[in-house]
Design a protein around this motif. Structure first.
Motif, PDB file in Angstrom:
ATOM      1  N   GLY A  90       0.843  -1.188   0.000  1.00  0.00           N
ATOM      2  CA  GLY A  90       0.000   0.000   0.000  1.00  0.00           C
ATOM      3  C   GLY A  90       0.880   1.240   0.000  1.00  0.00           C
ATOM      4  N   ILE A  91       1.127   1.808  -1.179  1.00  0.00           N
ATOM      5  CA  ILE A  91       2.050   2.938  -1.270  1.00  0.00           C
ATOM      6  C   ILE A  91       1.270   4.218  -1.581  1.00  0.00           C
ATOM      7  CG2 ILE A  91       4.266   3.720  -2.209  1.00  0.00           C
ATOM      8  CD1 ILE A  91       4.356   1.063  -0.736  1.00  0.00           C
ATOM      9  N   GLY A  92       0.333   4.514  -0.684  1.00  0.00           N
ATOM     10  CA  GLY A  92      -0.321   5.820  -0.722  1.00  0.00           C
ATOM     11  C   GLY A  92       0.543   6.804   0.050  1.00  0.00           C
ATOM     12  N   ASN A  93      -0.072   7.852   0.573  1.00  0.00           N
ATOM     13  CA  ASN A  93       0.700   8.850   1.320  1.00  0.00           C
ATOM     14  C   ASN A  93       1.402   8.231   2.519  1.00  0.00           C
ATOM     15  OD1 ASN A  93      -0.035  10.931  -0.407  1.00  0.00           O
ATOM     16  ND2 ASN A  93      -1.855  11.474   0.786  1.00  0.00           N
ATOM     17  N   LEU A  94       0.674   7.392   3.284  1.00  0.00           N
ATOM     18  CA  LEU A  94       1.257   6.781   4.475  1.00  0.00           C
ATOM     19  C   LEU A  94       2.341   5.777   4.097  1.00  0.00           C
ATOM     20  CD1 LEU A  94       1.384   6.327   7.495  1.00  0.00           C
ATOM     21  CD2 LEU A  94      -0.540   4.726   7.293  1.00  0.00           C
ATOM     22  N   GLY A  95       2.045   4.891   3.153  1.00  0.00           N
ATOM     23  CA  GLY A  95       3.029   3.902   2.739  1.00  0.00           C
ATOM     24  C   GLY A  95       4.277   4.554   2.178  1.00  0.00           C
ATOM     25  N   HIS A  96       4.108   5.630   1.436  1.00  0.00           N
ATOM     26  CA  HIS A  96       5.230   6.379   0.874  1.00  0.00           C
ATOM     27  C   HIS A  96       6.106   6.920   2.003  1.00  0.00           C
ATOM     28  CE1 HIS A  96       7.391   9.416  -1.438  1.00  0.00           C
ATOM     29  NE2 HIS A  96       6.911   8.881  -2.552  1.00  0.00           N
ATOM     30  N   ALA A  97       5.462   7.525   3.004  1.00  0.00           N
ATOM     31  CA  ALA A  97       6.210   8.081   4.139  1.00  0.00           C
ATOM     32  C   ALA A  97       6.926   6.994   4.927  1.00  0.00           C
ATOM     33  CB  ALA A  97       5.254   8.853   5.054  1.00  0.00           C
ATOM     34  N   LEU A  98       6.258   5.861   5.127  1.00  0.00           N
ATOM     35  CA  LEU A  98       6.872   4.753   5.865  1.00  0.00           C
ATOM     36  C   LEU A  98       8.080   4.199   5.128  1.00  0.00           C
ATOM     37  CD1 LEU A  98       3.620   2.902   6.979  1.00  0.00           C
ATOM     38  CD2 LEU A  98       5.248   4.046   8.493  1.00  0.00           C
ATOM     39  N   ALA A  99       7.977   4.081   3.818  1.00  0.00           N
ATOM     40  CA  ALA A  99       9.095   3.567   3.028  1.00  0.00           C
ATOM     41  C   ALA A  99      10.310   4.467   3.169  1.00  0.00           C
ATOM     42  CB  ALA A  99       8.684   3.455   1.558  1.00  0.00           C
ATOM     43  N   ASN A 100      10.098   5.762   3.085  1.00  0.00           N
ATOM     44  CA  ASN A 100      11.210   6.703   3.225  1.00  0.00           C
ATOM     45  C   ASN A 100      11.783   6.683   4.632  1.00  0.00           C
ATOM     46  OD1 ASN A 100      11.698   8.250   0.663  1.00  0.00           O
ATOM     47  ND2 ASN A 100       9.503   8.570   0.839  1.00  0.00           N
ATOM     48  N   TYR A 101      10.915   6.543   5.641  1.00  0.00           N
ATOM     49  CA  TYR A 101      11.390   6.520   7.021  1.00  0.00           C
ATOM     50  C   TYR A 101      12.260   5.303   7.283  1.00  0.00           C
ATOM     51  CZ  TYR A 101      11.553   6.017  12.042  1.00  0.00           C
ATOM     52  OH  TYR A 101      12.007   5.843  13.320  1.00  0.00           O
ATOM     53  N   VAL A 150       4.347  -4.563   6.328  1.00  0.00           N
ATOM     54  CA  VAL A 150       3.587  -3.404   6.782  1.00  0.00           C
ATOM     55  C   VAL A 150       2.394  -3.255   5.845  1.00  0.00           C
ATOM     56  CG1 VAL A 150       3.585  -0.914   7.137  1.00  0.00           C
ATOM     57  CG2 VAL A 150       5.637  -2.242   7.680  1.00  0.00           C
ATOM     58  N   LEU A 151       1.200  -3.178   6.423  1.00  0.00           N
ATOM     59  CA  LEU A 151      -0.022  -3.008   5.633  1.00  0.00           C
ATOM     60  C   LEU A 151      -0.536  -1.584   5.784  1.00  0.00           C
ATOM     61  CD1 LEU A 151      -2.356  -6.138   6.031  1.00  0.00           C
ATOM     62  CD2 LEU A 151      -1.393  -5.223   3.914  1.00  0.00           C
ATOM     63  N   ALA A 152      -0.667  -0.884   4.653  1.00  0.00           N
ATOM     64  CA  ALA A 152      -1.218   0.479   4.664  1.00  0.00           C
ATOM     65  C   ALA A 152      -2.191   0.594   3.494  1.00  0.00           C
ATOM     66  CB  ALA A 152      -0.095   1.506   4.555  1.00  0.00           C
ATOM     67  N   THR A 153      -3.138  -0.321   3.457  1.00  0.00           N
ATOM     68  CA  THR A 153      -4.066  -0.452   2.339  1.00  0.00           C
ATOM     69  C   THR A 153      -5.486  -0.065   2.762  1.00  0.00           C
ATOM     70  OG1 THR A 153      -4.660  -2.741   2.896  1.00  0.00           O
ATOM     71  CG2 THR A 153      -2.698  -2.401   1.521  1.00  0.00           C
ATOM     72  N   PRO A 154      -6.412   0.055   1.813  1.00  0.00           N
ATOM     73  CA  PRO A 154      -7.819   0.222   2.185  1.00  0.00           C
ATOM     74  C   PRO A 154      -8.295  -0.987   2.996  1.00  0.00           C
ATOM     75  CG  PRO A 154      -7.488   0.818  -0.108  1.00  0.00           C
ATOM     76  CD  PRO A 154      -6.205   0.181   0.351  1.00  0.00           C
ATOM     77  N   ALA A 155      -9.250  -0.755   3.878  1.00  0.00           N
ATOM     78  CA  ALA A 155      -9.715  -1.811   4.785  1.00  0.00           C
ATOM     79  C   ALA A 155     -10.338  -2.992   4.055  1.00  0.00           C
ATOM     80  CB  ALA A 155     -10.719  -1.223   5.783  1.00  0.00           C
ATOM     81  N   ASP A 156     -10.999  -2.733   2.927  1.00  0.00           N
ATOM     82  CA  ASP A 156     -11.746  -3.820   2.276  1.00  0.00           C
ATOM     83  C   ASP A 156     -10.854  -4.867   1.615  1.00  0.00           C
ATOM     84  OD1 ASP A 156     -10.900  -2.027   0.335  1.00  0.00           O
ATOM     85  OD2 ASP A 156     -12.718  -2.188  -0.884  1.00  0.00           O
ATOM     86  N   VAL A 157      -9.574  -4.573   1.430  1.00  0.00           N
ATOM     87  CA  VAL A 157      -8.681  -5.571   0.817  1.00  0.00           C
ATOM     88  C   VAL A 157      -7.636  -6.082   1.809  1.00  0.00           C
ATOM     89  CG1 VAL A 157      -8.972  -4.611  -1.487  1.00  0.00           C
ATOM     90  CG2 VAL A 157      -7.093  -3.788  -0.041  1.00  0.00           C
ATOM     91  N   ALA A 158      -7.654  -5.565   3.028  1.00  0.00           N
ATOM     92  CA  ALA A 158      -6.599  -5.870   3.996  1.00  0.00           C
ATOM     93  C   ALA A 158      -6.547  -7.350   4.376  1.00  0.00           C
ATOM     94  CB  ALA A 158      -6.767  -5.013   5.247  1.00  0.00           C
ATOM     95  N   GLN A 159      -7.688  -7.970   4.657  1.00  0.00           N
ATOM     96  CA  GLN A 159      -7.668  -9.369   5.087  1.00  0.00           C
ATOM     97  C   GLN A 159      -7.162 -10.285   3.976  1.00  0.00           C
ATOM     98  OE1 GLN A 159      -8.430 -10.725   8.338  1.00  0.00           O
ATOM     99  NE2 GLN A 159      -7.261 -12.317   7.300  1.00  0.00           N
ATOM    100  N   GLU A 160      -7.609 -10.027   2.744  1.00  0.00           N
ATOM    101  CA  GLU A 160      -7.166 -10.863   1.623  1.00  0.00           C
ATOM    102  C   GLU A 160      -5.655 -10.740   1.425  1.00  0.00           C
ATOM    103  OE1 GLU A 160      -5.966 -11.428  -2.560  1.00  0.00           O
ATOM    104  OE2 GLU A 160      -6.530  -9.443  -1.827  1.00  0.00           O
ATOM    105  N   THR A 175       0.065  -3.339  10.959  1.00  0.00           N
ATOM    106  CA  THR A 175      -1.040  -2.846  10.143  1.00  0.00           C
ATOM    107  C   THR A 175      -1.501  -1.461  10.585  1.00  0.00           C
ATOM    108  OG1 THR A 175      -3.338  -3.222   9.460  1.00  0.00           O
ATOM    109  CG2 THR A 175      -2.676  -4.167  11.576  1.00  0.00           C
ATOM    110  N   PHE A 176      -1.712  -0.616   9.595  1.00  0.00           N
ATOM    111  CA  PHE A 176      -2.278   0.711   9.815  1.00  0.00           C
ATOM    112  C   PHE A 176      -3.719   0.747   9.317  1.00  0.00           C
ATOM    113  CE2 PHE A 176       2.231   1.368   9.970  1.00  0.00           C
ATOM    114  CZ  PHE A 176       2.416   2.415  10.869  1.00  0.00           C
ATOM    115  N   VAL A 177      -4.275  -0.426   9.066  1.00  0.00           N
ATOM    116  CA  VAL A 177      -5.630  -0.536   8.532  1.00  0.00           C
ATOM    117  C   VAL A 177      -6.636  -0.575   9.674  1.00  0.00           C
ATOM    118  CG1 VAL A 177      -7.164  -1.915   7.093  1.00  0.00           C
ATOM    119  CG2 VAL A 177      -4.715  -1.816   6.557  1.00  0.00           C
TER     120      VAL A 177
END
Length: 218
Positions: A90-101, A150-160, A175-177
């Motif tokens: 999940g490389i949205g804003n949060l995933g992007h920031a986590l990757a850089n951190y 690390v999971l930073a995805t929409p909730a509806d796909v997180a379990q899968e 998980t940040f979901v």
């Protein structure tokens, strides 16, 4: 290291002790007392000594703790002696920031892969890595011998996605979901729910406001 089981509450404080030790080392401090280290960690000296005793570290009476040696002990207890491979999904804003951190400050960790499903994200470069498609998730995890995700995805796909990570061999998930994930025994899940934490703070703030009102204070 002591063969005694380390309590979960002690494990939760070890990263705080390590951060304090890193700060002392950066300042050139070679030895520290239990009082100084406890103050930096926000705990009582007795609690700190009890926690460190699980690692077999008791300090030296009249001298205290050798900062460098204790750094090594705590890092080893946390499993930070190597380069733990992590996949971020999940490389949205949060995933992007986590990757850089993690790429810059993730001591003991290494971002092995970045994964997303978005056409506008897949193929882009973040923190020096090309974002790969989540359809290849199992192969990506196995290729990098990844055990942490690390999971930073929409909730509806997180379990899968969680199920696929576990099937590929991942045994630890951060998980940040905002939903509960179901995992088999032997897989650890740590959840960071920012909305829940803010709601808890709001609860305490409301109680403080009510207490001030009852006391006639502004």
């Amino acid at each position: 290291m002591s063969p005694r089981a380390v309590p979960a509450t002690t494990v939760a404080r070890l990263p705080i002790y390590l951060r304090a030790l890193d700060g002392l080392a950066a300042d050139g401090v070679e030895t520290t007392s239990s009082g100084q280290l406890a103050a930096l960690a926000g705990v009582g000296p007795a609690q700190l000594r009890r926690d460190l005793s699980f690692l077999g570290s008791h300090g030296t009476r009249g001298v205290g703790y050798d900062v460098e040696h204790l750094q090594v002990q705590v890092a080893a207890a946390l499993g930070l002696t190597g380069d733990l491979a992590v996949v971020i999904v999940g490389i949205g804003n949060l995933g992007h920031a986590l990757a850089n951190y993690v790429a810059v400050a993730g001591k003991g960790f290494r971002v092995a892969a970045l994964v997303d499903a978005g056409a506008s994200v897949v193929g882009s470069t973040v923190a020096g890595l090309v974002v790969e498609h989540d359809r290849d998730l199992v192969q990506i995890v196995r290729r990098g011998e990844v055990r942490l995700a690390v999971l930073a995805t929409p909730a509806d796909v997180a379990q899968e996605l969680c199920d696929r990570l576990v099937a590929a061999g991942v045994t630890g998930i951060l998980t940040f979901v905002p939903r509960v994930l179901t995992v088999p025994a032997g897989v650890d899940v740590r959840s960071v729910d920012l909305a829940t934490e803010l709601q808890i703070l709001a609860f305490h703030e409301r109680r403080k406001t009510s207490a001030r009102a009852l006391a006639g204070r502004p």
